[in-house]
Design a protein around this motif. Structure first.
Motif, PDB file in Angstrom:
ATOM      1  N   ARG A   1       6.382 -21.072   9.220  1.00  0.00           N
ATOM      2  CA  ARG A   1       7.553 -20.553   9.965  1.00  0.00           C
ATOM      3  C   ARG A   1       8.842 -20.858   9.205  1.00  0.00           C
ATOM      4  O   ARG A   1       9.740 -20.020   9.131  1.00  0.00           O
ATOM      5  N   GLN A   2       8.929 -22.052   8.657  1.00  0.00           N
ATOM      6  CA  GLN A   2      10.142 -22.423   7.915  1.00  0.00           C
ATOM      7  C   GLN A   2      10.288 -21.580   6.651  1.00  0.00           C
ATOM      8  O   GLN A   2      11.378 -21.096   6.333  1.00  0.00           O
ATOM      9  N   ASN A   3       9.183 -21.480   5.914  1.00  0.00           N
ATOM     10  CA  ASN A   3       9.253 -20.792   4.621  1.00  0.00           C
ATOM     11  C   ASN A   3       9.487 -19.300   4.766  1.00  0.00           C
ATOM     12  O   ASN A   3      10.047 -18.668   3.874  1.00  0.00           O
ATOM     13  N   LEU A   4       9.048 -18.723   5.894  1.00  0.00           N
ATOM     14  CA  LEU A   4       9.234 -17.282   6.093  1.00  0.00           C
ATOM     15  C   LEU A   4      10.714 -16.916   6.087  1.00  0.00           C
ATOM     16  O   LEU A   4      11.064 -15.789   5.728  1.00  0.00           O
ATOM     17  N   VAL A   5      11.566 -17.852   6.488  1.00  0.00           N
ATOM     18  CA  VAL A   5      13.001 -17.557   6.527  1.00  0.00           C
ATOM     19  C   VAL A   5      13.753 -18.230   5.379  1.00  0.00           C
ATOM     20  O   VAL A   5      14.973 -18.222   5.349  1.00  0.00           O
ATOM     21  N   HIS A   6      13.023 -18.798   4.433  1.00  0.00           N
ATOM     22  CA  HIS A   6      13.694 -19.465   3.317  1.00  0.00           C
ATOM     23  C   HIS A   6      13.829 -18.492   2.146  1.00  0.00           C
ATOM     24  O   HIS A   6      12.854 -17.860   1.739  1.00  0.00           O
TER      25      HIS A   6
ATOM     26  N   MET B   1      16.033 -24.499  10.850  1.00  0.00           N
ATOM     27  CA  MET B   1      15.578 -23.102  10.880  1.00  0.00           C
ATOM     28  C   MET B   1      14.524 -22.857  11.969  1.00  0.00           C
ATOM     29  O   MET B   1      14.072 -21.729  12.149  1.00  0.00           O
TER      30      MET B   1
ATOM     31  N   ARG C   1      17.568 -21.086  17.267  1.00  0.00           N
ATOM     32  CA  ARG C   1      17.439 -21.996  16.130  1.00  0.00           C
ATOM     33  C   ARG C   1      18.404 -23.167  16.286  1.00  0.00           C
ATOM     34  O   ARG C   1      19.523 -23.008  16.755  1.00  0.00           O
TER      35      ARG C   1
END
Lengths: 273, 329
Positions: A33-38, B104, B145
């Motif tokens: 989930r984090q990497n998808l928006v990084h 995030m 978020r």
């Protein structure tokens, strides 16, 4: 929070218990989930592979075909995926320290090794999916049609790549947990590793001592296996070599994280709060 | 004994001769110096001290983040070094601030992840997350978020993360720093409610209003040493006086009036100064106790002076802290 009633009216304090499967799955899902928006996921997983592909394919006068296409694609996949893994492994811990969340893993009920494994596995799997999707799209646009002699073996090779990438990223991340210069160090080792892995130049270009050294890098074994899966006959010995080196990475990384964290707890070198 | 919880006999926190040294350029710094104390279950203790006194080092050791150089620290009987896993299952640390959350991810995702880390099983995590978000007033922002959260919202999420595993010992490091008065008051209410559940709280704060509203006991740390261990009331009284009485009288200040007020039994010191407009005099008396006898005696000391206004302010913990810090250096 009280524990079970012992039947005599007394209740005992029962600490929470860890669960390795829960730690791995939840950490992997969270990291995805984090990497998808990084933005680095886009840079490492989309831009990088397409750039590599374009550099190799576009300037050619003659069109690539057949086994050559497969060789190019597998080489580009490995090179960009490996770079993404190393960035991922170190990057995960670096970002955790920078954002002040690392202490949660270090003081958790869950074993920090399972938590890190889950995060790295999630990031690695996402990296591979994104890289493969990018290269599939790039191949379509450039009209490249790979020929694969042994598709099942190729898939097995990619699966082995995910496992190996995870183990390598965990090892590199564990090694660099006590330093503030993780990014710089990982960048410094990234290119030599790719060189020794045969993704920049063919291994035959390396001098013999370096070629021996390349066999400590699972990337070189995977490169051989994937190439053989594309063109046949399948080099199972290469998969064996990848399995051995990956196992060494996994054992070292597993032992190292606890050692390094305990050392950091003793020396107060973790910038946690 | 039947019905008695045997674990109640074990202190929630026990620190025995705890020492922590840090190696710095040029030598060693002793952050904690043979500190010993114990906290019974359910008590709220404030740890006070100037910056660098050792408060945070103490919290780090109890949360298992740091290893001590020597001595022992136990959480409900579990040594934080020898039985780290058991100690971690009972203690939670709340650091607060802008860091320490995954910006995030949403508030709910952060909380669920912290729950997993704390060993809360998957089956109960969902319900715990919802309940806690409701409790800290973040239900409506649960799916936003964290990077969109205000400082106060992040602090509340930190508290929720600290509570998700229902710890028996909660370490709160500056919980109200950076919050506006309304947010701070709300947070204090939530913390105060934990004491009803029997949670043991160790609180470090520079805001003595936190100590006043929440703690029942104060530990003062100075240069790594535990210098004072006393009840909050006793701490407040350590300033040497119980209250400041300000009396505004009409007209100029005769010296004899100040002397008369100083001579009242129970008055520690008195002084006078003209009011800004010069038409009145403000007499200030530091009283060792505030009761009807002192009030009557002060009235008698004023004699024929016309009393225009009178205010009484109890000695603040800030004054006590300042006085203590001066004594310990």
């Amino acid at each position: 929070m009280s524990g079970p009633d012992l039947g005599d009216g007394a209740q005992r304090l029962v600490p929470r218990r860890p669960s390795a499967p829960d730690a791995v799955v939840a950490s992997a899902a969270m990291q995805v989930r984090q990497n998808l928006v990084h933005p680095m996921t886009f840079a490492a997983g989309v831009l990088n592979p397409l750039m590599f592909l374009a550099i190799v394919v576009v300037p050619r006068e003659e069109r690539l075909a057949g086994a050559d296409v497969t060789a190019v694609l597998s080489g580009v996949t490995l090179a960009t995926f490996w770079a993404a893994c190393v960035w991922g492994g170190v990057g995960i811990l670096r970002r955790e320290r920078w954002s002040g969340t690392f202490y949660r893993s270090v003081t958790a009920v869950q074993d920090a090794r399972w938590v890190l494994l889950g995060k790295v596995a999630g990031a690695t799997a996402l990296n591979l999916v994104v890289v493969l999707a990018s290269l599939a799209a790039g191949s379509l646009v450039l009209g490249l049609r790979p020929e694969v002699e042994h598709p099942a073996a190729l898939l097995l090779g990619f699966a082995a790549t995910v496992v190996s990438g995870t183990a390598a990223a965990q090892l590199v991340g564990s090694l660099l947990v006590v330093t503030r210069y993780g990014v710089a160090l990982s960048n410094a080792i990234s290119t030599p590793v790719m060189l020794l892995g045969g993704t920049i130049l063919p291994l035959t270009f390396l001098v013999p001592p370096a070629r021996w050294l390349s066999r400590t890098i699972s990337l070189s074994w995977l490169q051989d296996f994937l190439a053989s899966a594309a063109t046949g006959p399948v080099a199972w010995w290469a998969l064996g070599g990848a399995a051995v080196t990956t196992t060494v990475y996994a054992v070292l990384g597993w032992r190292l994280l606890t050692t390094m964290v305990d050392r950091a707890r003793r020396e107060a070198t973790l910038d946690l709060f | 004994m039947q019905g008695e919880n045997p674990d109640q006999a074990i202190p929630a926190i026990e620190v025995v001769d705890l020492t922590r040294d840090f190696t710095v350029a040029g030598g060693t710094v002793r952050a904690l110096d043979h500190v010993s104390f114990s906290v019974p279950a359910g008590q709220c203790v404030a740890v006070l001290g100037v910056n660098g006194a050792g408060k945070t080092t103490l919290a780090k050791i109890l949360s298992t983040l740091l290893l001590p150089t020597s001595g022992r620290a136990l959480v409900h009987g579990h040594d934080v070094v020898a039985r780290t896993a058991e100690a971690r299952g009972l203690v939670s640390v709340v650091l607060g601030g802008d860091r320490g959350l995954y910006s995030m991810l949403t508030g709910a995702e952060n909380l669920a992840y912290c729950g997993m880390l704390a060993g809360v099983r998957r089956q109960e995590r969902r319900s715990r997350v919802r309940a806690l978000l409701r409790e800290v007033g973040l239900s409506e922002a649960a799916d936003r978020r964290v990077e969109t959260y205000s400082k106060g919202m992040k602090q509340r999420l930190h508290i929720a993360a600290g509570l998700i595993a229902e710890p028996r010992v909660l370490l709160l490091d500056e919980p109200t720093v950076g919050l506006d008065p309304n947010e701070a008051a709300r947070l204090r209410e939530q913390i105060a409610a934990l004491r009803v559940d029997g949670v043991t709280i160790l609180l470090t704060s520079h805001y003595l209003v936190d100590v006043e509203r929440l703690a029942e006991r104060v530990l003062m740390v100075s240069a790594g040493r535990l210098t004072h261990d006393m009840g909050v009331r006793e701490f407040a009284e350590s300033v040497g006086y119980a209250a400041t009485v300000r009396m505004t009288v009409a007209g100029d200040l005769p010296t004899s009036l100040v002397d008369a007020v100083s001579a009242v039994p129970g008055v520690k010191a008195a002084s006078g100064e003209p009011s800004p407009d010069g038409r009145e005099t403000v007499l200030t008396a530091l009283v060792e106790r505030w009761d009807p006898f002192v009030l009557t005696a002060l009235g008698a000391a004023l004699g024929r002076a016309e009393l225009v206004d009178m205010t009484v302010r109890e000695a603040s913990l800030d004054e006590a802290f300042a006085a203590m810090s001066e004594v310990t250096g």
